[in-house]
Scaffold this active site. Structure first.
Site, PDB file in Angstrom:
ATOM      1  N   SER A  12       0.805  -1.237  -0.059  1.00 45.09           N
ATOM      2  CA  SER A  12      -0.055   0.118  -0.233  1.00 45.09           C
ATOM      3  C   SER A  12       0.885   1.389   0.275  1.00 45.09           C
ATOM      4  O   SER A  12       0.254   2.326  -0.440  1.00 45.09           O
ATOM      5  CB  SER A  12      -0.798   0.018   1.218  1.00 45.09           C
ATOM      6  OG  SER A  12      -1.660  -0.967   1.227  1.00 45.09           O
ATOM      7  N   GLY A  43      -4.392  -1.880  -1.054  1.00 50.06           N
ATOM      8  CA  GLY A  43      -3.471  -1.468  -1.943  1.00 50.06           C
ATOM      9  C   GLY A  43      -3.294  -0.130  -2.007  1.00 50.06           C
ATOM     10  O   GLY A  43      -3.882   0.518  -1.436  1.00 50.06           O
ATOM     11  N   GLY A  46      -2.701   3.851  -3.900  1.00 49.33           N
ATOM     12  CA  GLY A  46      -3.155   4.655  -5.003  1.00 49.33           C
ATOM     13  C   GLY A  46      -4.316   5.035  -4.806  1.00 49.33           C
ATOM     14  O   GLY A  46      -5.013   4.969  -3.656  1.00 49.33           O
ATOM     15  N   CYS A  58      -9.739  -1.866   3.436  1.00 45.38           N
ATOM     16  CA  CYS A  58      -8.972  -0.523   2.855  1.00 45.38           C
ATOM     17  C   CYS A  58      -9.262  -0.340   1.495  1.00 45.38           C
ATOM     18  O   CYS A  58     -10.309   0.249   1.280  1.00 45.38           O
ATOM     19  CB  CYS A  58      -7.436  -0.907   3.039  1.00 45.38           C
ATOM     20  SG  CYS A  58      -6.227   0.776   3.065  1.00 45.38           S
ATOM     21  N   GLN A 111     -13.084   0.898  -0.239  1.00 48.71           N
ATOM     22  CA  GLN A 111     -13.393   1.913  -1.169  1.00 48.71           C
ATOM     23  C   GLN A 111     -13.814   1.503  -2.448  1.00 48.71           C
ATOM     24  O   GLN A 111     -14.615   2.142  -3.013  1.00 48.71           O
ATOM     25  CB  GLN A 111     -11.884   2.859  -1.368  1.00 48.71           C
ATOM     26  CG  GLN A 111     -11.348   3.233   0.011  1.00 48.71           C
ATOM     27  CD  GLN A 111     -10.066   3.893  -0.160  1.00 48.71           C
ATOM     28  OE1 GLN A 111      -9.448   3.596  -1.299  1.00 48.71           O
ATOM     29  NE2 GLN A 111      -9.228   4.291   0.860  1.00 48.71           N
ATOM     30  N   ASN A 146      -3.785   2.361   7.256  1.00 48.41           N
ATOM     31  CA  ASN A 146      -2.767   2.929   6.180  1.00 48.41           C
ATOM     32  C   ASN A 146      -3.546   3.294   4.877  1.00 48.41           C
ATOM     33  O   ASN A 146      -3.871   2.322   4.201  1.00 48.41           O
ATOM     34  CB  ASN A 146      -1.655   1.985   5.950  1.00 48.41           C
ATOM     35  CG  ASN A 146      -0.802   2.236   4.747  1.00 48.41           C
ATOM     36  OD1 ASN A 146      -0.593   3.502   4.445  1.00 48.41           O
ATOM     37  ND2 ASN A 146      -0.173   1.327   4.066  1.00 48.41           N
ATOM     38  N   TYR A 183      -6.844   7.771   0.946  1.00 47.69           N
ATOM     39  CA  TYR A 183      -8.100   8.177   0.353  1.00 47.69           C
ATOM     40  C   TYR A 183      -9.172   7.513   1.340  1.00 47.69           C
ATOM     41  O   TYR A 183      -9.171   6.529   1.965  1.00 47.69           O
ATOM     42  CB  TYR A 183      -8.290   7.446  -1.007  1.00 47.69           C
ATOM     43  CG  TYR A 183      -7.350   8.215  -1.938  1.00 47.69           C
ATOM     44  CD1 TYR A 183      -7.671   9.092  -2.748  1.00 47.69           C
ATOM     45  CD2 TYR A 183      -5.964   7.748  -2.089  1.00 47.69           C
ATOM     46  CE1 TYR A 183      -6.834   9.981  -3.549  1.00 47.69           C
ATOM     47  CE2 TYR A 183      -5.099   8.303  -2.871  1.00 47.69           C
ATOM     48  CZ  TYR A 183      -5.404   9.421  -3.721  1.00 47.69           C
ATOM     49  OH  TYR A 183      -4.645   9.898  -4.589  1.00 47.69           O
ATOM     50  N   HIS A 227      -7.152  -2.009   8.920  1.00 41.02           N
ATOM     51  CA  HIS A 227      -6.678  -3.564   8.785  1.00 41.02           C
ATOM     52  C   HIS A 227      -6.841  -4.362   9.766  1.00 41.02           C
ATOM     53  O   HIS A 227      -6.180  -4.320  11.077  1.00 41.02           O
ATOM     54  CB  HIS A 227      -5.178  -3.233   8.649  1.00 41.02           C
ATOM     55  CG  HIS A 227      -4.931  -2.893   7.050  1.00 41.02           C
ATOM     56  ND1 HIS A 227      -4.377  -3.526   6.224  1.00 41.02           N
ATOM     57  CD2 HIS A 227      -5.121  -1.363   6.577  1.00 41.02           C
ATOM     58  CE1 HIS A 227      -4.012  -2.669   4.985  1.00 41.02           C
ATOM     59  NE2 HIS A 227      -4.378  -1.430   5.424  1.00 41.02           N
ATOM     60  N   GLU A 271      -6.218  -7.468  10.046  1.00 41.49           N
ATOM     61  CA  GLU A 271      -4.926  -8.302  10.201  1.00 41.49           C
ATOM     62  C   GLU A 271      -4.166  -7.740  11.107  1.00 41.49           C
ATOM     63  O   GLU A 271      -3.272  -8.404  11.501  1.00 41.49           O
ATOM     64  CB  GLU A 271      -4.508  -8.777   8.925  1.00 41.49           C
ATOM     65  CG  GLU A 271      -3.287  -7.787   8.513  1.00 41.49           C
ATOM     66  CD  GLU A 271      -4.041  -6.580   7.824  1.00 41.49           C
ATOM     67  OE1 GLU A 271      -3.093  -5.674   7.608  1.00 41.49           O
ATOM     68  OE2 GLU A 271      -5.194  -6.606   7.918  1.00 41.49           O
TER      69      GLU A 271
END
Length: 349
Positions: free
Chosen positions: A44, A218, A220, A242, A246, A284, A287, A325, A327
């Site tokens: 990420s 991931g 961007g 994450c 989105q 993390n 966006y 997250h 995990e």
């Protein structure tokens, strides 16, 4: 040698660099006190330079067991100090030689508190660091760096070929948008997981006859990523994390937007709407999902720092997602129950 970080707005920070290599990217700060290896190897962070707010990193070295991908994914590392000699029985290598071996530049000795405060006020900025006598070149590189907005960075980190992990009783297809190894370990406890490239059509995923589909984290801008989530909804249970959160929201008609300086750390408080319970979460992302325009879903989790939508659940389809997250690599394990909720959803589909 003497080093220099130059941000796109002209702000400069003096420090030390290990090599003449130049690092360019979007500069973000992370507030974790430990777990630096997991941060650095998290896909990420593709396209970004990571500044650690904790003053010392490297105390316990690095070990392949903690890698979240095959190599460091960020473009550069900034820290107040990097420990030269780790002290831990698990350490296979010190941080500096590990980063050097993978070609990741390091800037140390700068005032990371000042940098963090500047990014909080100005927002995430592109920057470049390298030898101190190359100020003009670094400034030009910082201003030329496009950043992550509008960038499809998923195509740089996704797997090229499908592969299988885990031995759990269920069957899950996981879209690799930059998936972390600890994410696969958690999924692998409840399912046999087929990991597929980000561009895999929904029809090909459904042809594998999965009990559920996982949309991973991931890098961007989610608006630049093309995954046919709509083709999955109503056909199979879906769990997104994450970036996956989105993309699910966008498939339901929501808008995503860039946060001023993102959420990067292991101590973000999130309220679970159904119970009022507050979870401490690992995050993390740069966006977020707009609270307006999410049709067909309800908000399940809310960030207590700034009100960001942290979770969604579809009203008419077996699908849910969270922005943080569960995990927890690194981070607290308050949200581990979400993997069990996914298992239960698949069992009752």
């Amino acid at each position: 040698m003497d080093g220099l970080l130059v941000l796109a707005d002209g702000e400069t920070f003096e420090g030390r660099v290990d090599s003449p290599a130049t690092a360019t990217g979007e500069v973000v700060f992370n507030t974790v006190h430990s777990g630096y290896q997991e941060v650095i190897t998290d896909p990420s962070y593709a396209g970004q330079i990571v500044c650690f707010t904790y003053p010392h990193i490297g105390n316990y070295g690095v070990t392949p067991a903690d890698d979240q991908s095959g190599r460091p994914r960020c473009r550069g590392v900034i820290a107040r100090e990097v420990t030269e000699r780790p002290s831990n029985r698990r350490a296979a290598e010190a941080v500096r030689p590990w980063l050097a071996r993978h070609g990741v530049p390091v800037l140390t000795g700068i005032d990371t508190r000042r940098l963090t405060r500047h990014l909080r006020e100005a927002g995430s900025l592109c920057g470049a660091f390298g030898p101190a006598d190359e100020h003009d070149a670094l400034q030009a590189a910082a201003r030329a760096e496009p950043g992550t907005e509008g960038a499809d960075l998923v195509s740089d980190v996704t797997t090229r070929e499908p592969y299988r992990v885990g031995d759990g009783p269920m069957r899950v297809v996981a879209y690799d948008l930059g998936i972390k190894q600890d994410m696969l370990r958690r999924l692998g406890r409840i399912a046999t997981v087929d990991v597929v490239p980000a561009g895999t059509p929904a029809a090909d995923v459904l042809a594998r006859r999965p009990d559920g589909v996982f949309l991973s984290n991931g890098p961007g801008d989610p608006a630049a990523v093309d995954v046919d989530v709509a083709g999955l909804l109503g056909r199979v249970p879906v769990f997104g994390v994450c970036l996956g959160h989105q993309l699910l929201a966008r498939a339901l008609g929501a808008r995503t937007y860039k946060l001023p300086f993102g959420h990067h750390g292991g101590n973000h408080p999130v309220r679970r709407v159904s119970t009022g319970q507050v979870e401490v979460t690992s995050q993390n992302h740069n966006y977020a999902v707009s609270a307006d325009g999410v049709s067909g879903a309800r908000t399940t989790h809310v960030n207590l720092n700034d009100g960001v939508v942290e979770g969604l659940e579809c009203r008419d389809a077996r699908a849910f997602s969270v922005q943080y997250h569960p995990e927890a690599a690194p981070g607290p394990h308050d949200a581990g129950y979400l993997f069990e909720e996914f298992r239960t959803m698949m069992e009752h589909a």
